[in-house]
Design a protein around this motif. Structure first.
Motif, PDB file in Angstrom:
ATOM      1  N   MET A  75      46.314  -0.993   5.241  1.00 37.24           N
ATOM      2  CA  MET A  75      45.824  -1.660   6.464  1.00 37.24           C
ATOM      3  C   MET A  75      44.491  -1.023   6.904  1.00 37.24           C
ATOM      4  O   MET A  75      43.569  -1.720   7.322  1.00 37.24           O
ATOM      5  CB  MET A  75      46.895  -1.517   7.559  1.00 37.24           C
ATOM      6  N   ILE A  76      44.397   0.296   6.781  1.00 36.66           N
ATOM      7  CA  ILE A  76      43.155   0.983   7.179  1.00 36.66           C
ATOM      8  C   ILE A  76      41.995   0.524   6.283  1.00 36.66           C
ATOM      9  O   ILE A  76      40.900   0.212   6.760  1.00 36.66           O
ATOM     10  CB  ILE A  76      43.334   2.524   7.072  1.00 36.66           C
ATOM     11  N   LEU A  77      42.258   0.459   4.962  1.00 39.16           N
ATOM     12  CA  LEU A  77      41.182   0.066   4.043  1.00 39.16           C
ATOM     13  C   LEU A  77      40.875  -1.433   4.143  1.00 39.16           C
ATOM     14  O   LEU A  77      39.767  -1.869   3.824  1.00 39.16           O
ATOM     15  CB  LEU A  77      41.517   0.456   2.602  1.00 39.16           C
ATOM     16  N   SER A  78      41.835  -2.225   4.609  1.00 34.89           N
ATOM     17  CA  SER A  78      41.528  -3.630   4.923  1.00 34.89           C
ATOM     18  C   SER A  78      40.537  -3.652   6.093  1.00 34.89           C
ATOM     19  O   SER A  78      39.595  -4.451   6.122  1.00 34.89           O
ATOM     20  CB  SER A  78      42.795  -4.405   5.292  1.00 34.89           C
ATOM     21  N   GLY A  79      40.763  -2.757   7.036  1.00 35.11           N
ATOM     22  CA  GLY A  79      39.814  -2.603   8.153  1.00 35.11           C
ATOM     23  C   GLY A  79      38.444  -2.184   7.646  1.00 35.11           C
ATOM     24  O   GLY A  79      37.419  -2.593   8.186  1.00 35.11           O
ATOM     25  N   ARG A  80      38.427  -1.410   6.587  1.00 37.98           N
ATOM     26  CA  ARG A  80      37.137  -1.002   6.006  1.00 37.98           C
ATOM     27  C   ARG A  80      36.359  -2.237   5.500  1.00 37.98           C
ATOM     28  O   ARG A  80      35.146  -2.330   5.683  1.00 37.98           O
ATOM     29  CB  ARG A  80      37.380  -0.027   4.853  1.00 37.98           C
ATOM     30  N   PRO A  96      48.884  -0.228  14.675  1.00 30.49           N
ATOM     31  CA  PRO A  96      48.320   0.778  15.577  1.00 30.49           C
ATOM     32  C   PRO A  96      47.663   1.944  14.824  1.00 30.49           C
ATOM     33  O   PRO A  96      46.658   2.498  15.270  1.00 30.49           O
ATOM     34  CB  PRO A  96      49.541   1.262  16.374  1.00 30.49           C
ATOM     35  N   ALA A  97      48.222   2.312  13.658  1.00 26.11           N
ATOM     36  CA  ALA A  97      47.621   3.410  12.881  1.00 26.11           C
ATOM     37  C   ALA A  97      46.206   3.026  12.444  1.00 26.11           C
ATOM     38  O   ALA A  97      45.260   3.832  12.553  1.00 26.11           O
ATOM     39  CB  ALA A  97      48.486   3.720  11.649  1.00 26.11           C
ATOM     40  N   ALA A  98      46.046   1.801  11.978  1.00 30.22           N
ATOM     41  CA  ALA A  98      44.710   1.356  11.552  1.00 30.22           C
ATOM     42  C   ALA A  98      43.756   1.303  12.743  1.00 30.22           C
ATOM     43  O   ALA A  98      42.596   1.715  12.638  1.00 30.22           O
ATOM     44  CB  ALA A  98      44.806  -0.013  10.880  1.00 30.22           C
TER      45      ALA A  98
END
Ligand code: NAP
Length: 420
Positions: free
Chosen positions: A356-361, A47-49
């Motif tokens: 996880m956020i940078l995987s989203g990047r 959820p944070a990502a």
């Protein structure tokens, strides 16, 4: 397509392939993107990502329509199985997806769901970019020297799942075959034995190395290093090196050279106009990433080497809380952080969602949303530079403020709003 237990968002559109291509995406401004939160801390970092990626999409005039799909614990609750067919189908159909970590029992129990997903979706390249963000503490003196992208073959090697358990009839048959018919008598000790097979194919090697070279050319990188243990495993890892060089020699003309001179002889310079393909033995490579970090750029390697190496690289740029990854197939991507489900922190809103956020990047870049991808990177960096970090970085920094997972995501969103 309709699903039994997956809710499809009403107003999103599907990502499709561009006509006449098998690897180029047509991405609408309102794509449906499947997400697996995963096990353990997945329900915190997932959820944070989403919060951060939503903000980056919004800031660049787009909207992501998330579609929750299930694997691992959440799938057992919903479907009574670990990896439902419709999860695999939904990811296949929508082409781009993101997942959190999934727990794999050691020894007994089910096979790795991550390995299963990669195989079922033919996601043959696990790509792990490792670069340093300002403000992130590191165990090395010059972490900014690390800017590497590892392409790890995802479907072969000793991870292919061809192995037999000690004490079974099958393992005794395999043992008898290699001893009696293949001339390996006296190699395997007497008594219980487990045996695995290490397939390395020309097909698997070449498509991986091709992908790494294409990436190097597209992103203006200097070199692609083939990492192997071919001095010992001549017919598997040695063959990987040879097939890798064949791709470089035969498919790219002047754009790629397979010359390898020492870094010192080049005075730290690589030729401007070509990608250099060279090779290193894996154990040497593991020390060289520490001692000659800036000499390496793009790396192509097999499954097991790649697994070890990318965690070692990840440690240099801040550890598992930071290190992102993604699995690529032809016209398909499943982004996922390098870290596992860290069960001891499950549900505590504590761990670092940056990986996880940078995987989203990586996912946004693959979708061609480079502006949104850059915004995510810059906002994460700005947040860390402000000293707003989760527990893993806070314990290594003086004067930093410890935030919960969700608070960190909110701080990144604020920076996205400021920067956009
Ligand atoms: P792990 O889950 O990656 O956790 C190991 C340690 O790394 C944690 O105790 C923590 O260290 C640190 N860490 C991991 N994620 C972090 C985050 N987001 N933020 C801050 N620190 C983080 O490794 P594991 O304990 O070996 O594996 C647990 C399960 O995950 C296993 O079942 C394994 O098979 C699975 N796994 C899944 C994947 C995947 O789904 N792709 C990948 C690897 C492992 P500290 O406690 O020192 O802070």
């Amino acid at each position: 397509m309709s699903y039994d237990k997956i809710e499809v968002p009403d107003d999103g559109a599907k990502i499709t392939l561009k006509e006449g291509t098998d690897d180029e995406l047509e991405v609408p401004d309102n794509p449906i993107i499947p997400i697996i939160y995963g096990d353990g801390v997945g329900s915190d970092v997932g959820p944070a990502a989403q919060t951060v990626l939503d903000a980056a999409a919004k800031a660049t005039g787009r909207e992501i329509h998330w579609m929750r799909v299930y694997a691992g614990e959440s799938a057992r609750e919903t479907y009574d199985e670990n990896l439902p067919d419709e999860t695999v189908e939904a990811i296949k159909e929508h082409r781009v997806a993101i997942k959190g970590p999934l727990t794999t029992p050691v020894g007994a129990g089910f096979r790795s769901l991550n390995v299963g997903l990669r195989k079922l979706l033919d996601l043959y390249a696990n790509v792990r970019p490792t670069y340093h963000l300002d403000g992130v503490p590191s165990p090395v003196k010059e972490p900014e020297k690390m800017d590497m992208v590892t392409f790890r073959e995802n479907t072969e090697d000793v991870y292919a799942g061809i192995e037999w358990e000690a004490g079974t009839d099958e393992v005794e048959q395999v043992k008898a075959f290699v001893e009696d018919e293949m001339g390996a008598d006296g190699v395997i000790h007497d008594g219980p034995v487990g045996i695995g097979v290490k397939p390395i194919t020309e097909f698997g090697t070449k498509r991986l190395v091709r992908r790494a070279i294409d990436y190097a050319l597209e992103h203006d990188r200097d070199s692609v290093t083939l990492v192997h243990k071919g001095n010992i495993m001549k017919f598997t890892e040695g063959q990987f090196r040879d097939w890798g060089y064949e791709v470089a020699d035969e498919e790219y003309g002047d754009e790629v050279i397979t010359e390898d001179t020492l870094w010192e002889e080049r005075d730290g310079e690589m030729p401007d106009d070509a990608v250099v393909v060279n090779d290193r033995i894996a154990d040497n490579m593991l020390q060289q990433i520490l001692t000659r970090t800036d000499q390496y750029d793009v790396v192509a390697t097999m499954n097991l080497n790649g697994d070890y190496m990318s965690d070692a690289c990840g440690a240099q740029i801040g550890g598992l809380g930071i290190a992102p990854g993604a699995n690529f197939g032809d016209g398909r991507l499943l982004a996922e952080p390098v870290h596992g489900s860290a069960p001891k922190y499950e549900g505590q809103d504590k761990v670092n969602p940056t990986a996880m956020i940078l995987s989203g990047r990586i996912m946004l870049e693959y979708m061609g949303w480079d502006d949104a991808a850059d915004l995510v990177r810059d906002a994460v960096e700005a947040t860390i530079v402000d000293g707003l970090v989760t527990y893993d970085l806070e314990r290594q920094l003086d004067d930093a403020e410890k935030l919960a997972t969700s608070e960190f995501a909110d701080a990144v969103v604020e920076n996205i709003e400021t920067l956009s």
